[in-house]
Write a protein that holds these residues in place. Structure first.
Motif, PDB file in Angstrom:
ATOM      1  N   GLN A 328       2.504  10.769   3.732  1.00 40.48           N
ATOM      2  CA  GLN A 328       1.269  10.827   2.806  1.00 40.48           C
ATOM      3  C   GLN A 328       1.045  12.242   2.159  1.00 40.48           C
ATOM      4  N   HIS A 329       1.638  13.189   2.876  1.00 39.25           N
ATOM      5  CA  HIS A 329       1.144  14.524   2.327  1.00 39.25           C
ATOM      6  C   HIS A 329       2.746  15.372   2.481  1.00 39.25           C
ATOM      7  N   PRO A 330       3.291  15.012   1.305  1.00 38.83           N
ATOM      8  CA  PRO A 330       4.708  15.757   1.248  1.00 38.83           C
ATOM      9  C   PRO A 330       4.740  17.249   1.249  1.00 38.83           C
ATOM     10  N   LYS A 331       3.533  18.028   0.806  1.00 41.37           N
ATOM     11  CA  LYS A 331       3.655  19.190   1.022  1.00 41.37           C
ATOM     12  C   LYS A 331       3.487  19.777   2.344  1.00 41.37           C
ATOM     13  N   VAL A 332       2.951  19.070   3.083  1.00 38.70           N
ATOM     14  CA  VAL A 332       2.875  19.253   4.778  1.00 38.70           C
ATOM     15  C   VAL A 332       4.274  19.430   5.240  1.00 38.70           C
ATOM     16  N   HIS A 337       9.311  21.568   7.196  1.00 33.88           N
ATOM     17  CA  HIS A 337      10.713  21.496   6.896  1.00 33.88           C
ATOM     18  C   HIS A 337      11.228  22.966   7.001  1.00 33.88           C
ATOM     19  N   GLN A 338      10.347  23.776   5.986  1.00 33.93           N
ATOM     20  CA  GLN A 338      10.963  25.255   5.932  1.00 33.93           C
ATOM     21  C   GLN A 338      10.728  26.023   6.926  1.00 33.93           C
ATOM     22  N   GLU A 339       9.689  25.599   7.908  1.00 31.91           N
ATOM     23  CA  GLU A 339       9.550  26.421   9.212  1.00 31.91           C
ATOM     24  C   GLU A 339      10.692  25.942  10.114  1.00 31.91           C
ATOM     25  N   ILE A 340      11.117  24.696   9.995  1.00 33.25           N
ATOM     26  CA  ILE A 340      12.332  24.202  10.942  1.00 33.25           C
ATOM     27  C   ILE A 340      13.476  25.197  10.568  1.00 33.25           C
ATOM     28  N   LEU A 341      13.923  25.152   9.228  1.00 30.92           N
ATOM     29  CA  LEU A 341      14.921  25.754   8.663  1.00 30.92           C
ATOM     30  C   LEU A 341      15.052  27.199   9.108  1.00 30.92           C
ATOM     31  N   GLN A 342      13.617  27.859   8.885  1.00 33.86           N
ATOM     32  CA  GLN A 342      13.635  29.219   9.375  1.00 33.86           C
ATOM     33  C   GLN A 342      13.809  29.592  10.888  1.00 33.86           C
ATOM     34  N   ASP A 471      15.624  12.656   4.418  1.00 36.09           N
ATOM     35  CA  ASP A 471      14.354  12.832   3.662  1.00 36.09           C
ATOM     36  C   ASP A 471      13.677  11.709   3.912  1.00 36.09           C
ATOM     37  N   ILE A 472      12.509  11.755   4.074  1.00 37.16           N
ATOM     38  CA  ILE A 472      11.433  10.497   4.443  1.00 37.16           C
ATOM     39  C   ILE A 472      10.422  10.450   3.463  1.00 37.16           C
ATOM     40  N   LYS A 473      10.095   9.142   2.899  1.00 34.66           N
ATOM     41  CA  LYS A 473       9.225   9.093   1.827  1.00 34.66           C
ATOM     42  C   LYS A 473       8.473   7.916   2.049  1.00 34.66           C
TER      43      LYS A 473
END
Ligand code: HEM
Length: 507
Positions: A328-332, A337-342, A471-473
């Motif tokens: 429901q909140h793709p930006k979150v 995801h970015q945090e996990i990548l970093q 990717d989960i949508k």
């Protein structure tokens, strides 16, 4: 009308003649304020009881019904039915009073223990006083050791979860996937290994006899909460048949563990450091703590099933609602995801220390626990009469529940945006506003959840690896229907669209 409703009504009417006895007020009662109760026009509140059961059978969400009543009657309500009080509190000071300050006065109590007894016996979840204390004391060290911190056990079951999802993507790439059921199977496998040392293998076999029997026992027990005079109305034979299947499974595991223990005892003469050796599962840990009398098999069976109930669905509920909130909140989801990548990278399997660095992920999980607490309402029974900090009177021997779901949504505590999903409220600038007993998804006081750290670790490892890989949508048109049961699930599961992430090099 549904026969259950008719029957409950008939029993209620029949009992009316016996149950209605006007009582003289005690001194404390006279000095304090009665908890407001929804209006009722018939003796024994028959109209509200029948309306309540009817609404539930029609599939209405009890938690939302409660929020509606709170708007009308205030934050403390007495849902009286058949002259039995059922007081629900939601303000943090009353919760603190019940769970901590005056905790000995608020027990599980005979009524609720009776409801759970067939399924849970005298296990930790269903015990008071010394029986409870002894089990908690023995179990606690097992939850404080590093067993799950090395994350290997959890990751092993996440591997299997990913296998099942990969199979779905390969066979039905465009079809939605229902993840709630998958998470229940995942947490059943993980918890059974953590507790018994033997996995139920629910991810490999969708319908194991054990999981089907466990689900049935749990759901029938939940109905006992809702039906007045359940003893005379709800069937018991099928429940006992299903419980027998659970028993057969668990007793076999206990026998195996005893054999292991006997073998270890022989080893002990060779290795005097046995005291310091690590027990792989809770059952072995309990067996190692026995005194000369030992624990009988029923005690161990109750212990295991209680821990399984406490740990399995709660974590699955958390993962299900997290998945739903993220789609429901793709930006979150992207920020996560970015945090996990970093912190971890696109495909490295994380360990315990890695996930503890995922600060934003913890904020997201806390925000899910706030809006979708796995245990949404939790009842106790008062021993002596009492007065709550807000001045309301509690008679002796009545049900007093605290409703976490409502507390976590009160605008006077969380602000006008209380209903909005906003993980930033857990960020360093705002987290200081969250006062004690405002956020109690894991209970509080002497009976605070023993598995809290295990639950966070499991949810964080699973979530990290899911977001690394997929990717989960949102699945168009799908809306979960919240079900305020013992554990809060979605009646129709949680459906999402899921596909493999493209490798970073291709983006
Ligand atoms: C998100 C996951 C979880 C949530 C929200 C949660 C929540 C709770 C709550 C609200 C209670 C109080 C129940 C009561 O007294 O009526 C509780 C107790 C308990 N939980 Fe958890 N729990 C979670 C996961 C786990 C896990 C994974 C385990 C272990 C396998 C566990 C073990 C226990 C035990 C043993 C108790 C009883 C404590 C006592 O009575 O002293 N929980 N939990």
């Amino acid at each position: 009308m549904n026969p259950t409703v008719l029957l409950s009504t008939a029993v209620a009417v029949a009992s009316a003649a016996y149950a209605f006895k006007p009582k003289k007020k005690t001194e404390l009662e006279a000095k304090s304020v009665a908890v407001p109760a929804p209006k009722s026009y018939l003796p024994l509140q028959l109209d509200t009881v029948v309306a309540y059961i009817y609404d539930m059978l029609m599939g209405k969400d009890e938690l939302e019904m409660l929020l509606k009543d709170m708007k009308q009657y205030g934050n403390t309500i007495n849902f009286k039915g058949l002259n039995n009080d059922f007081i629900v509190v939601t303000d943090p000071s009353s919760i603190q009073h019940i769970l901590a300050k005056n905790q000995p006065n608020y027990e599980k109590g005979p009524y609720f223990k009776g409801i759970f007894h067939d399924f849970l016996g005298s296990g930790i979840f269903n015990a008071d006083g010394d029986t409870w204390k002894a089990q908690r004391q023995i179990a606690r060290p097992h939850f404080q050791t590093s067993e799950f911190k090395d994350a290997a056990l959890i990751n092993k079951h996440v591997d299997q979860l990913l296998v099942v999802i990969d199979k779905h993507i390969a066979s039905k790439p465009d079809a939605p996937l229902e993840v709630q059921n998958l998470y229940c199977r995942f947490t059943l496998d993980e918890a059974s290994e953590f507790l018994f040392g033997a996995t139920v293998d629910a991810l490999k076999n969708e319908q194991t006899e054990f999981s089907t029997a466990f689900n049935y026992a749990q759901s029938l027990t939940a109905w006992r909460f809702r039906i007045p005079y359940w003893k005379y109305i709800l069937p018991r034979r099928k429940l006992m048949t299903e419980i027998k299947k659970l028993d057969d499974f668990v007793y076999k595991i206990i026998d195996d563990a005893r054999e292991r223990q006997a073998a270890r005892a022989q080893e002990k003469t060779k290795d005097e450091n046995e005291e310091n050796s690590r027990h792989d599962n809770l059952l072995d840990h309990f067996l190692s703590q026995q005194n000369e009398e030992g624990f009988d098999n029923k005690y161990l069976r109750d212990m295991l099933l209680n821990f399984l109930l406490a740990g399995r669905d709660t974590t699955a509920s958390l993962l299900s609602w997290t998945t739903w909130k993220l789609v429901q909140h793709p930006k979150v989801m992207e920020k996560l995801h970015q945090e996990i990548l970093q912190v971890i990278g696109p495909d490295r399997v994380p360990g315990y220390d890695d996930i503890k660095k995922l600060k934003y992920q913890k904020q997201v999980i806390n925000e899910v626990l706030r809006l979708c607490p796995p245990v949404p309402i939790n009842p106790r029974e008062s021993v002596e009469e009492d007065v709550l900090p807000n001045g309301y009177y509690v008679p002796a021997g009545v049900a007093v529940a605290y409703c976490v779901y409502a507390t976590h949504r009160l605008p006077e505590l969380w602000g006008e945006d209380a209903l909005e999903f906003d993980p930033d409220r857990w960020g360093p600038e705002r987290v200081g506003k969250i006062r004690p007993f405002m956020f109690v998804p894991f209970h509080a006081g002497p009976r605070i959840c023993l598995g809290q750290n295990l639950a966070y670790t499991t949810a964080q490892l699973a979530l990290t690896r899911l977001l690394q890989r997929y990717d989960i949508k949102a699945s168009p048109g799908f809306e979960p229907q919240q079900l305020g049961d013992i554990v809060m699930f979605s009646r129709n599961g949680v459906e999402v669209l899921i596909s493999h992430k493209r490798p970073q090099s291709e983006i």
